[in-house]
Motif scaffolding. Structure first.
Motif, PDB file in Angstrom:
ATOM      1  N   ASP A 113      -4.435  -0.247   0.321  1.00 50.51           N
ATOM      2  CA  ASP A 113      -4.842   1.078  -0.155  1.00 50.51           C
ATOM      3  C   ASP A 113      -6.305   1.359   0.165  1.00 50.51           C
ATOM      4  OD1 ASP A 113      -2.316   1.660  -1.123  1.00 50.51           O
ATOM      5  OD2 ASP A 113      -2.767   0.957  -3.163  1.00 50.51           O
ATOM      6  N   GLY A 167       0.794  -1.217   0.000  1.00 47.76           N
ATOM      7  CA  GLY A 167       0.000   0.000   0.000  1.00 47.76           C
ATOM      8  C   GLY A 167       0.824   1.264   0.000  1.00 47.76           C
ATOM      9  N   SER A 174       0.086   4.599  -5.249  1.00 53.02           N
ATOM     10  CA  SER A 174       0.098   3.138  -5.201  1.00 53.02           C
ATOM     11  C   SER A 174      -1.001   2.554  -6.086  1.00 53.02           C
ATOM     12  CB  SER A 174      -0.073   2.656  -3.755  1.00 53.02           C
ATOM     13  OG  SER A 174      -0.122   1.255  -3.702  1.00 53.02           O
ATOM     14  N   LEU A 175      -2.192   3.149  -6.025  1.00 56.88           N
ATOM     15  CA  LEU A 175      -3.289   2.683  -6.890  1.00 56.88           C
ATOM     16  C   LEU A 175      -2.958   2.920  -8.361  1.00 56.88           C
ATOM     17  CD1 LEU A 175      -6.380   3.815  -4.811  1.00 56.88           C
ATOM     18  CD2 LEU A 175      -5.685   1.460  -5.285  1.00 56.88           C
ATOM     19  N   VAL A 178      -1.295   6.918  -1.311  1.00 59.93           N
ATOM     20  CA  VAL A 178      -2.276   5.879  -1.639  1.00 59.93           C
ATOM     21  C   VAL A 178      -2.669   5.992  -3.107  1.00 59.93           C
ATOM     22  CG1 VAL A 178      -4.585   4.994  -1.127  1.00 59.93           C
ATOM     23  CG2 VAL A 178      -3.129   5.818   0.734  1.00 59.93           C
ATOM     24  N   ASN A 198      -6.563   2.083   3.803  1.00 66.74           N
ATOM     25  CA  ASN A 198      -6.064   3.434   4.096  1.00 66.74           C
ATOM     26  C   ASN A 198      -7.053   4.512   3.694  1.00 66.74           C
ATOM     27  OD1 ASN A 198      -3.718   2.404   5.170  1.00 66.74           O
ATOM     28  ND2 ASN A 198      -2.480   2.795   3.362  1.00 66.74           N
ATOM     29  N   ASP A 220      -1.432  -4.908  -2.023  1.00 65.17           N
ATOM     30  CA  ASP A 220      -1.344  -3.439  -2.108  1.00 65.17           C
ATOM     31  C   ASP A 220      -2.727  -2.816  -2.245  1.00 65.17           C
ATOM     32  OD1 ASP A 220       1.495  -2.986  -2.002  1.00 65.17           O
ATOM     33  OD2 ASP A 220       1.602  -3.949  -3.969  1.00 65.17           O
ATOM     34  N   TRP A 254      -3.349  11.606   1.261  1.00 67.61           N
ATOM     35  CA  TRP A 254      -3.704  10.432   0.465  1.00 67.61           C
ATOM     36  C   TRP A 254      -2.909  10.306  -0.830  1.00 67.61           C
ATOM     37  CZ3 TRP A 254      -5.359  11.985  -4.260  1.00 67.61           C
ATOM     38  CH2 TRP A 254      -5.838  13.288  -4.361  1.00 67.61           C
TER      39      TRP A 254
END
Length: 194
Positions: free
Chosen positions: A108, A52, A83-84, A80, A111, A104, A77
């Motif tokens: 995410d 994440g 990562s996405l 996050v 989070n 991940d 954020w």
């Protein structure tokens, strides 16, 4: 910044300790800063987190008359989102990459729900202490301007002398607990209709 006021016998320390117990493990780390009547709880992704993106959130808890005020700051954020985005690009290049990024994705999503989970922990602790966004017993008494007797909220006339209580009846916002002035159609704190 979202803010709620809880009336009753609850301390900032009780809420801070509940947040620490809930969020200081796994991929998240939490710490409490401040003293006694004004505390800040910081929750952030652990530096050693293997899945994440990075995120952080601060919760300000302070003592107010007959209760506490809880404010949650803006969540960081961007880590996050990055990562996405990395997951999306990897999946576009090869759909099988999605299998390697499931951990991940799960982290995410967890989070991104951090704000909501913080409010759940706060609400649970507030209910356990018998507090709420409703007016406390002390604040739900009015003093008669004519004789000085205490009257329960909602009384049209003084219970001692019969004088009219007028438009001084206090109430709180149903959503955030902010004490409203008679006749306010919208809460000045959260903006929701009353």
């Amino acid at each position: 910044m979202e803010q709620r006021i809880y009336h009753g016998d609850i301390s900032p320390n009780a809420i801070a300790q509940s947040l620490m117990a809930e969020f200081n493990h796994g991929n998240l780390r939490a710490q409490v800063l401040g003293q006694n009547d004004h505390l800040t709880v910081q929750i952030a992704t652990s530096q050693s987190s293997r899945s994440g993106g990075q995120t952080a959130l601060a919760i300000d808890i302070q003592k107010v008359e007959d209760g506490v005020m809880v404010q949650i700051g803006q969540q960081q954020w961007m880590g996050v989102a990055a990562s996405l985005g990395q997951t999306a690009i990897a999946t576009l290049l090869n759909p099988w990459n999605l299998l390697g990024r499931l951990d991940d994705i799960a982290q995410d999503v967890q989070n991104l729900q951090l704000n909501e989970k913080v409010w759940q922990v706060v609400e649970r602790e507030v209910r356990a202490a018998g507090a709420s966004t409703q007016l406390s017993e002390r604040l739900s008494r009015l003093t008669c301007a004519y004789c000085g007797a205490a009257n329960p909220v909602g009384e049209a006339n003084c219970v001692a002398c019969g004088a009219p209580m007028g438009n001084v009846q206090p109430q709180t916002c149903k959503d955030c607990g902010y004490v409203l002035v008679h006749g306010e159609k919208f809460c000045p704190n959260c903006g929701k209709p009353q």
